[in-house]
Structures are given as structure tokens and as C-alpha cells.
Design an enzyme around this catalytic site. Structure first.
Site, PDB file in Angstrom:
ATOM      1  CG  HIS A  21      -2.102  -1.389   1.266  1.00  0.00           C
ATOM      2  ND1 HIS A  21      -3.331  -0.698   1.102  1.00  0.00           N
ATOM      3  CD2 HIS A  21      -1.708  -1.920   1.047  1.00  0.00           C
ATOM      4  CE1 HIS A  21      -4.161  -1.869   1.135  1.00  0.00           C
ATOM      5  NE2 HIS A  21      -3.082  -3.565   0.662  1.00  0.00           N
ATOM      6  CG  ASP A 114      -4.825   2.301   1.562  1.00  0.00           C
ATOM      7  OD1 ASP A 114      -5.605   1.651   0.911  1.00  0.00           O
ATOM      8  OD2 ASP A 114      -3.561   2.109   1.860  1.00  0.00           O
ATOM      9  CB  SER A 280       3.508  -6.928   3.982  1.00  0.00           C
ATOM     10  OG  SER A 280       3.195  -5.893   3.007  1.00  0.00           O
TER      11      SER A 280
END
Length: 285
Positions: A21, A114, A280
Site C-alpha cells: 500500500h 488509502d 507483506s
């Protein structure tokens, strides 16, 4: 253009604290800087210093809390998401005030947030700041989550094939695992479908894609509201070279092992390696 006695346009970029992100939103921030805007990026320093390069004039606004990517593995997904929300809701107004972004001081200020933190738009609006929602995923993947959010795609998936506007006929296993295997990731399924809570309220909506890559689904999404495709958001060296000396993302939550990886790749025959990214959060034994 910057004018004398006029505050420069301030843009604050808020990514969710995961590498996949941060990367696209950081690259977008660099492009905004190249167009003459003052841009700051919210970072989550945690208890460990991140590897940060002097990559551009994007300013960093750190939130000092233990919100690194390794921390999410030690908590439940819901606890981590709520911790991010609590910290950001407290700190975001403070950062905006520090940057002089409130409406009375700078009416052109904007928060680029985001899409997985749709509540950030409420914080921006409370302080008279424009809000732009940034989808870090492709339009096709986002469309799947939109259909779940709107009840157009029922989960769990029981049909072998799934039909959605703008997309080809898909088999159930073609869908994101958060939709196809919902029992495994119930918290993150809701987290991702909730991206569309502010979709029609944001001042602008950006997608990390480019139209010719997925033309049909981009055109379909554009029927819901105006959107802009601003990808691919990769270092400029590998794309259009609009940002000088931009060959790396610049912020790493994990220690890069460039030499080890490159040396290993160079030891293999051309065309013999397949690269797969698990993101991640995955930990492989």
C-alpha cells in the site's frame, strides 16, 4: 502555480502501513511533487527505524506507534485495524494543523487516503480538507470487492462460475482468496469490501492501474462515478523518467537483500525463474 502571499497547495498522503500500500501511494506522491505541489506522506515508524532513502522532496510525517508490518502478525486482524484507526484518527488532525491544511488557511488542501481506511474522509471533511480515495489494487480486483459490498456477489461462493459487469466470466477459484475462501480471512474480507463506504462521497477517486490494461472494467467503474487511472505506480526510471533519479520506492518496512537476490538470479539460466509475491503478511516455512 505558486503565487506570492498565497499558501502552496498541501497534499497529505495516507497509506495503510503495509508495503504493497505504501509503494504505489509513495510513487504517486513523487509525481505530485514533480508537478509543483507540497506533498507529505504519513509513515508508521513503530519501535524500529524504517529504511528510508533520500528519494525525493516528499516530506515524511511519522506516526510513532508500533504499527509496523511485523506487528500485524502478533495481533488479530481486527485488533490491528482498530489500532490503526485509533492512532490515525488522533494524529491526522494534528498533522493537518501542523501543515496549515485547514480550510481557513489553505482552501485547496487535500488528503489522499488509502481506500482501505474510508473513515479518513470523515476526518478530512471535519477540517474542511478535500479527500481523494486511492485504490492500490487493480480495478478488476476492486470491482470484485465492490460487488460483495453491494450484495451483488453473495459469499460464500457456491456457484462454479461468477458473472460480474465489466469482467469476463470467472471461475470461483479465480477470485481473491478473501472472497473465495472467506472463512479463512473473515476480518480482512470485511476490511476490503468496506473500501467502498466512501467511494461515492470522496472528491476524487484514483486507481492504481492504466486504462488500456483493463479497459472494460475501468469503463464500467466509470459509470458509477468519475474515476482516474494513475498507474502503473512504479519507480520512474522503469516507466517514463519524469522523476529524476527515481529508481527505488525509497521506504522499506523490511530490510532489502538486493545483492543476495540479484546474485542468486544471476546464477540461474535466462527464463528459468518464476517470481511470486505473497505480500507483506505471508510467512512461509
Amino acid at each position: 502555480m505558486k503565487q506570492e502571499n498565497v499558501s502552496p497547495t498541501q497534499v497529505l498522503v495516507l497509506p495503510f502501513p503495509l508495503q504493497g500500500h505504501i509503494n504505489p501511494m509513495l510513487q504517486f506522491a513523487k509525481l505530485l511533487v514533480s508537478r509543483g505541489l507540497d506533498v507529505s506522506l504519513v509513515t508508521f515508524c513503530g519501535n524500529k527505524p524504517m529504511a528510508v532513502q533520500d528519494y525525493s522532496s516528499v516530506k515524511l510525517e511519522p506516526v510513532f506507534d508500533d504499527l509496523g508490518a511485523d506487528n500485524i502478525l502478533q495481533k488479530s486482524g481486527e485488533d490491528y485495524i482498530q489500532q490503526v484507526r485509533g492512532v490515525v484518527t488522533l494524529r491526522l488532525p494534528q498533522i493537518m494543523a501542523k501543515l496549515g491544511m485547514c480550510k481557513s488557511e489553505n482552501p485547496a488542501s487535500c488528503l489522499v487516503y488509502d481506500s482501505v481506511v474510508p473513515w479518513a474522509l470523515d476526518v478530512a471533511k471535519e477540517h474542511g480538507v478535500y479527500g481523494a480515495e486511492f485504490f492500490t489494487m487493480s480495478c478488476a480486483v476492486s470491482t470484485v470487492f465492490y460487488n460483495v459490498h453491494e450484495g451483488l456477489l453473495k459469499v460464500p461462493i457456491v456457484e462454479p462460475c461468477v458473472s460480474m459487469a465489466g469482467l469476463p466470466l470467472l471461475q470461483a477459484r479465480d477470485l481473491p482468496s478473501f472472497v473465495y475462501d472467506i472463512q479463512t480471512y473473515p476480518t480482512f474480507t470485511q476490511f476490503l469490501t468496506n473500501q467502498f463506504l466512501s467511494f461515492k462521497k470522496a472528491d476524487w477517486v484514483f486507481f492504481n492501474t492504466f486504462t488500456s490494461l483493463e479497459n472494460e472494467v475501468v469503463n464500467w467503474m466509470s459509470t458509477l462515478r468519475p474515476i482516474k487511472t494513475i498507474g502503473p505506480t512504479i519507480p520512474s526510471k522503469y516507466l517514463d523518467k519524469r522523476v529524476e533519479d527515481d529508481s527505488d520506492y525509497g521506504i522499506h518496512l523490511f530490510k532489502p537483500e538486493m545483492d543476495i537476490c540479484v546474485n542468486w538470479l544471476n546464477s540461474k539460466q535466462t527464463g528459468s525463474v518464476v517470481y511470486v509475491s505473497f505480500g507483506s503478511l505471508a510467512t512461509l516455512g
